[in-house]
Design a protein around this motif. Structure first.
Motif, PDB file in Angstrom:
ATOM      1  N   THR A 171      36.447-140.701   8.939  1.00 31.31           N
ATOM      2  CA  THR A 171      37.733-141.020   8.313  1.00 31.31           C
ATOM      3  C   THR A 171      38.917-140.726   9.220  1.00 31.31           C
ATOM      4  OG1 THR A 171      36.791-140.563   6.145  1.00 31.31           O
ATOM      5  CG2 THR A 171      39.182-140.593   6.304  1.00 31.31           C
ATOM      6  N   THR A 172      38.923-139.560   9.843  1.00 31.51           N
ATOM      7  CA  THR A 172      40.080-139.160  10.647  1.00 31.51           C
ATOM      8  C   THR A 172      40.047-139.702  12.063  1.00 31.51           C
ATOM      9  OG1 THR A 172      39.032-137.131  11.474  1.00 31.51           O
ATOM     10  CG2 THR A 172      40.166-137.006   9.353  1.00 31.51           C
ATOM     11  N   LYS A 173      38.876-140.177  12.523  1.00 34.37           N
ATOM     12  CA  LYS A 173      38.694-140.663  13.889  1.00 34.37           C
ATOM     13  C   LYS A 173      38.785-139.542  14.916  1.00 34.37           C
ATOM     14  CE  LYS A 173      38.352-144.686  12.038  1.00 34.37           C
ATOM     15  NZ  LYS A 173      37.005-145.230  11.745  1.00 34.37           N
ATOM     16  N   GLY A 174      38.723-138.306  14.431  1.00 37.54           N
ATOM     17  CA  GLY A 174      38.647-137.190  15.354  1.00 37.54           C
ATOM     18  C   GLY A 174      37.281-137.145  16.010  1.00 37.54           C
ATOM     19  N   LEU A 175      37.173-136.347  17.068  1.00 35.44           N
ATOM     20  CA  LEU A 175      35.919-136.228  17.802  1.00 35.44           C
ATOM     21  C   LEU A 175      35.375-134.817  17.643  1.00 35.44           C
ATOM     22  CD1 LEU A 175      34.013-137.799  19.766  1.00 35.44           C
ATOM     23  CD2 LEU A 175      35.253-136.662  21.629  1.00 35.44           C
ATOM     24  N   LEU A 176      34.127-134.717  17.186  1.00 33.84           N
ATOM     25  CA  LEU A 176      33.465-133.421  17.050  1.00 33.84           C
ATOM     26  C   LEU A 176      32.397-133.320  18.130  1.00 33.84           C
ATOM     27  CD1 LEU A 176      32.342-131.611  13.823  1.00 33.84           C
ATOM     28  CD2 LEU A 176      30.818-131.733  15.777  1.00 33.84           C
ATOM     29  N   THR A 177      32.491-132.291  18.930  1.00 37.25           N
ATOM     30  CA  THR A 177      31.537-132.061  20.007  1.00 37.25           C
ATOM     31  C   THR A 177      30.829-130.736  19.770  1.00 37.25           C
ATOM     32  OG1 THR A 177      32.973-133.230  21.558  1.00 37.25           O
ATOM     33  CG2 THR A 177      31.236-131.863  22.500  1.00 37.25           C
ATOM     34  N   PHE A 178      29.495-130.780  19.702  1.00 37.18           N
ATOM     35  CA  PHE A 178      28.724-129.555  19.563  1.00 37.18           C
ATOM     36  C   PHE A 178      28.557-128.919  20.937  1.00 37.18           C
ATOM     37  CE2 PHE A 178      27.468-131.920  15.763  1.00 37.18           C
ATOM     38  CZ  PHE A 178      27.615-130.927  14.803  1.00 37.18           C
ATOM     39  N   GLN A 179      28.605-127.604  20.964  1.00 34.66           N
ATOM     40  CA  GLN A 179      28.510-126.865  22.212  1.00 34.66           C
ATOM     41  C   GLN A 179      27.204-126.082  22.246  1.00 34.66           C
ATOM     42  OE1 GLN A 179      32.220-124.797  21.521  1.00 34.66           O
ATOM     43  NE2 GLN A 179      33.350-126.176  22.877  1.00 34.66           N
ATOM     44  N   ARG A 180      26.705-125.824  23.451  1.00 33.82           N
ATOM     45  CA  ARG A 180      25.422-125.155  23.618  1.00 33.82           C
ATOM     46  C   ARG A 180      25.552-123.972  24.568  1.00 33.82           C
ATOM     47  NH1 ARG A 180      20.854-128.305  22.074  1.00 33.82           N
ATOM     48  NH2 ARG A 180      21.480-130.338  21.209  1.00 33.82           N
ATOM     49  N   GLY A 222      28.116-123.677  18.905  1.00 39.87           N
ATOM     50  CA  GLY A 222      29.489-123.853  18.465  1.00 39.87           C
ATOM     51  C   GLY A 222      29.853-125.318  18.374  1.00 39.87           C
ATOM     52  N   LEU A 223      31.100-125.563  17.992  1.00 39.69           N
ATOM     53  CA  LEU A 223      31.612-126.926  17.923  1.00 39.69           C
ATOM     54  C   LEU A 223      33.100-126.921  18.215  1.00 39.69           C
ATOM     55  CD1 LEU A 223      33.365-127.321  15.059  1.00 39.69           C
ATOM     56  CD2 LEU A 223      31.091-127.393  14.077  1.00 39.69           C
ATOM     57  N   LYS A 224      33.596-128.081  18.608  1.00 37.67           N
ATOM     58  CA  LYS A 224      35.021-128.274  18.839  1.00 37.67           C
ATOM     59  C   LYS A 224      35.416-129.616  18.250  1.00 37.67           C
ATOM     60  CE  LYS A 224      36.659-129.090  23.043  1.00 37.67           C
ATOM     61  NZ  LYS A 224      37.208-128.866  24.409  1.00 37.67           N
ATOM     62  N   ILE A 225      36.545-129.630  17.512  1.00 38.14           N
ATOM     63  CA  ILE A 225      37.072-130.871  16.954  1.00 38.14           C
ATOM     64  C   ILE A 225      38.394-131.179  17.647  1.00 38.14           C
ATOM     65  CG2 ILE A 225      37.952-132.018  14.886  1.00 38.14           C
ATOM     66  CD1 ILE A 225      36.089-130.319  13.215  1.00 38.14           C
ATOM     67  N   THR A 226      38.513-132.400  18.162  1.00 39.41           N
ATOM     68  CA  THR A 226      39.746-132.834  18.816  1.00 39.41           C
ATOM     69  C   THR A 226      40.254-134.102  18.151  1.00 39.41           C
ATOM     70  OG1 THR A 226      38.489-134.078  20.469  1.00 39.41           O
ATOM     71  CG2 THR A 226      39.121-131.833  21.039  1.00 39.41           C
ATOM     72  N   LEU A 227      41.561-134.285  18.201  1.00 38.84           N
ATOM     73  CA  LEU A 227      42.206-135.478  17.665  1.00 38.84           C
ATOM     74  C   LEU A 227      43.375-135.822  18.579  1.00 38.84           C
ATOM     75  CD1 LEU A 227      42.411-137.557  15.332  1.00 38.84           C
ATOM     76  CD2 LEU A 227      43.981-135.976  14.199  1.00 38.84           C
ATOM     77  N   ASP A 228      43.352-137.019  19.130  1.00 40.09           N
ATOM     78  CA  ASP A 228      44.412-137.443  20.060  1.00 40.09           C
ATOM     79  C   ASP A 228      44.581-136.439  21.194  1.00 40.09           C
ATOM     80  OD1 ASP A 228      44.890-139.641  18.424  1.00 40.09           O
ATOM     81  OD2 ASP A 228      46.406-138.570  17.248  1.00 40.09           O
ATOM     82  N   ASP A 229      43.447-136.000  21.736  1.00 39.45           N
ATOM     83  CA  ASP A 229      43.412-135.062  22.870  1.00 39.45           C
ATOM     84  C   ASP A 229      43.923-133.669  22.523  1.00 39.45           C
ATOM     85  OD1 ASP A 229      42.404-137.039  24.602  1.00 39.45           O
ATOM     86  OD2 ASP A 229      44.424-137.787  25.006  1.00 39.45           O
ATOM     87  N   ARG A 230      44.122-133.405  21.248  1.00 39.97           N
ATOM     88  CA  ARG A 230      44.526-132.059  20.821  1.00 39.97           C
ATOM     89  C   ARG A 230      43.339-131.368  20.177  1.00 39.97           C
ATOM     90  NH1 ARG A 230      47.651-131.633  16.740  1.00 39.97           N
ATOM     91  NH2 ARG A 230      47.459-133.776  15.987  1.00 39.97           N
TER      92      ARG A 230
END
Length: 721
Positions: free
Chosen positions: A91-100, A108-116
């Motif tokens: 819905t938000t078009k954000g990017l969720l990246t799982f970390q290892r 862990g994970l990181k969520i970014t939106l418009d490079d933020r």
């Protein structure tokens, strides 16, 4: 927030599962099995109370938290070589990246939106646990007619499913900030407790804003209602309620109104000459008197950078697009000399409120008629006032409205909440659970606790007759010891005693009055308008601009200015016991200047010891602070020049506080004569209108602070016994 730690990311089973390839499923592995390696609970690194859960449902992966309804995670494009462990939030078009970690286990994970970066979180469990039990709402848009024929645009959200015969109350927010984006997801995120309970939510564009018709008037004064043409925000609120009751089926005939900031002002308007169906209101950080102590002036000192940005945002357009500048606003306003110069550069001089700034800088009839507290001469609706101790915009309004209403509260229907928040910091958003603020850590989700234990039960009581609201008068969060207190009134009386904190020579601060032998001034400094003291760390961005530190400046470490020579500091020795200050704080300053005008800024500061943990070593935290413009010593309506060299007593409120100065800390009072560019520079030479002061009027002057038995400069406060 209670969190199940049923499993750990570091256990052998988790590592074995997580270390499996994250590329598309192998032939022997189902899609669900492939996605299951990401399941679990993830704790925010910046806010430990914020837990995000990732889980598999069918053949799809989802994430959710108490802040968000569940969001489907879509694998990043296969053509993207970096798509490893990356998913797009549908819905938000954000990017969720799982970390290892080094072993290959998801940690862990990181969520970014418009490079933020929106969220970084560490995995605390491989056991998923559903957190969000959102209720689905349907959306309807309507145009509601007012008595003068103008139509106001509103969004109506109602539960998609209700029990047979269930009748629901309305909860209304009236706003100048646009309502098109309100939907099921937004109300479940912003008001989860109320959304789950079930209300008919109504969000309305006020007159002249966004999709509503008519003319917008900033903080529209209440007018005499002699004909259908005599309209204001009280009549628009009344007409809105009346139309909803008649045209929206399934309502129980009761209405609540709430809102923050300008919306808080509008909530209070709904409680003045209210529609009989209005049964509860909650003005939160309300704009109450924008000249005396809220957005635009404080005790006559003009809030230059804020007024400059906000008025353009509100009056130069029908929407509220943010004013953005790449230039340090400190340099911008210094370069343009006075507000007239800055306004001309921005081509905003003809905007209605800017014109009022330029032509009516004193407390004229225009500003007085905008003020709300003078209208609060009876309690017409149960009222919950809410504010934050570090509110950078409307700290004054909450306490002023409460005080005005409390004098008439014969039925005990006026309540007050003061928490460790900035402007609207109790709202339910990803950055505002309330457990942290700036560098401060309160050890609990204060905003969540307020909403669950006070706000939701308040509306449940008055709109649904449900039990659970047990606040008798005031709830206050006591910083320093980080705990909620409840009082029979504000300021509290029982358990507290008045005290004075005296400013003395040699940078001393004492609860003992000056000795008779004291004759020397407590401090002297030269204030130069050409080199004003910044109110926050530079560069100073536009108020709401990208990367702006506006939201947290009241808790910035004051060491960035405290070593300057153009101010005065007074400190106690390290405390040998805890000292708790609760209630209203008043500055009583005996001072003189070689000029004919001056500004006085007084800050009450908690100095942390050098061995304080958590990055707080030596930190200087403001607890209460306020400005007073010298020309208004005798009258806010008729300013007068100060007599050079004459000692005057300047007395004004620093507002309320509830704080414990812990053993080993020091108490400091700081006095200065500029706070730029939040407040315009006082030229220190009296001119009829500072907004148009000529360059020749800006002169350095010597300021003298007295601390003798004859002139005992001090703070008046209440100490816990």
């Amino acid at each position: 927030m209670a969190t199940s730690l049923a499993a750990c990311a570091g256990c052998p089973a988790a590592r074995a599962q997580d270390a499996a390839p994250s590329n598309p499923a192998a032939p022997s592995e189902s899609l669900a099995q492939s996605l299951a390696r990401y399941q679990g609970q993830y704790r925010s690194l910046s806010d430990p109370d914020l837990i995000t859960v990732v889980y598999v449902d069918g053949d799809a992966l989802y994430e959710e938290s108490e802040l968000r309804e569940r969001q489907r995670l879509l694998p990043a494009a296969a053509s993207d070589a970096a798509a490893h462990d990356r998913f797009q939030i549908e819905t938000t078009k954000g990017l969720l990246t799982f970390q290892r970690d080094a072993s290959g286990a998801v940690n862990g994970l990181k969520i970014t939106l418009d490079d933020r970066t929106i969220l970084e979180a560490s995995r605390i469990s491989t056991e998923p646990r559903r957190l969000n039990h959102a209720r689905q709402y349907t959306k309807q848009q309507v145009m509601i007619p007012m008595r003068d024929g103008v139509r106001l645009h509103a969004v109506i959200l109602r539960p998609a499913q209700t029990d047979e015969g269930e009748m629901l109350p309305f909860l209304i927010v009236r706003t100048p900030y646009g309502v098109d984006d309100y939907d099921s997801r937004s109300i479940n995120r912003s008001k989860p407790e109320l959304a789950v309970s079930g209300y008919i939510f109504v969000y309305e564009d006020i007159r002249g804003r966004y999709r509503s018709e008519g003319k917008f008037v900033m903080n529209h004064p209440i007018v005499a209602h002699k004909s259908k043409k005599d309209v204001d925000e009280t009549t628009d609120a009344y007409d809105t309620v009346d139309w909803l009751l008649q045209n929206v089926p399934g309502n129980n005939g009761r209405v609540g109104v709430f809102g923050v900031s300008y919306d808080g002002f509008l909530a209070m308007m709904a409680g003045i000459d209210p529609h009989p169906a209005v049964k509860a209101i909650s003005p939160q950080a309300p704009m109450t008197d924008v000249w005396m102590g809220d957005d635009f002036f404080h005790n006559g000192a003009f809030r230059e950078s804020y007024g400059f940005d906000y008025v353009q945002q509100m009056e130069a357009q029908k929407t509220d697009a943010t004013v953005e500048s790449k230039e340090d606003t400190f340099d911008f306003f210094l370069k343009h000399g006075n507000f007239a110069g800055a306004a001309a550069a921005a081509k905003m001089s003809d905007l209605p409120t800017a014109k009022a700034f330029l032509t009516q800088p004193t407390y004229t009839k225009l500003w007085q008629e905008m003020a709300v507290e003078g209208r609060l001469n009876k309690v017409e609706v149960p009222t919950l006032e809410v504010g934050g101790y570090w509110d950078q915009e409307d700290m004054w309004g909450t306490q002023a409205e409460y005080a005005a209403l409390k004098a008439h509260d014969t039925k005990h229907e006026v309540f007050l909440v003061l928490g460790p928040w900035n402007h609207g910091g109790w709202e339910f958003t990803a950055r505002r659970l309330g457990s942290t603020f700036g560098t401060l850590d309160f050890g609990a989700a204060t905003g969540t606790e307020y909403r669950k234990t006070i706000e939701a039960p308040f509306f449940e009581k008055y709109l649904k007759d449900r039990p659970g609201f047990d606040l008798t008068d005031t709830a206050s969060f006591r910083s320093g010891v980080n705990q909620w207190e409840r009082y029979a009134g504000w300021p509290p009386v029982q358990g507290f005693a008045p005290a004075r904190l005296y400013l003395e020579p040699n940078n001393s601060l004492s609860f003992a009055p000056p000795v008779p032998a004291a004759t020397a001034p407590a401090a002297t400094y030269v204030a130069d308008p050409a080199d004003p003291i910044p109110y926050r760390h530079r560069p100073i961005q536009s108020t709401y601009g990208k990367g702006s530190k506006w939201y947290t400046w009241l808790v910035e470490d004051q060491r960035f200015v405290s070593s300057r020579k153009d101010l005065a500091n007074f400190e106690t020795p390290a405390l040998d016991h805890d000292v708790t200050v609760t209630g209203d704080i008043t500055a009583d300053l005996f001072a003189a200047t070689t000029g004919s005008d001056a500004d006085w800024v007084v800050k009450l500061i908690d100095i942390y010891p050098e061995d304080a943990p958590g990055g707080m070593a030596g930190y200087q935290l403001m607890i209460a602070e306020e400005i007073f413009r010298g020309r208004y010593l005798r009258s806010f309506e008729q300013p007068e020049p100060l007599k050079p060299g004459e000692v005057n007593e300047f007395k004004w409120s620093l507002h309320g506080a509830d704080h414990t100065f812990l053993r080993g800390h020091r108490i400091m009072v700081e006095v200065q004569s500029s706070w730029f560019p939040l407040y315009d520079r006082n030229p220190q030479t009296f001119v009829p209108n500072i907004m148009t002061a000529p360059p020749s009027a800006y002169k350095p002057e010597t300021v003298i602070i007295y601390g003798s038995p004859q002139y005992p400069s001090h703070l008046e406060l209440e100490l816990e016994k």
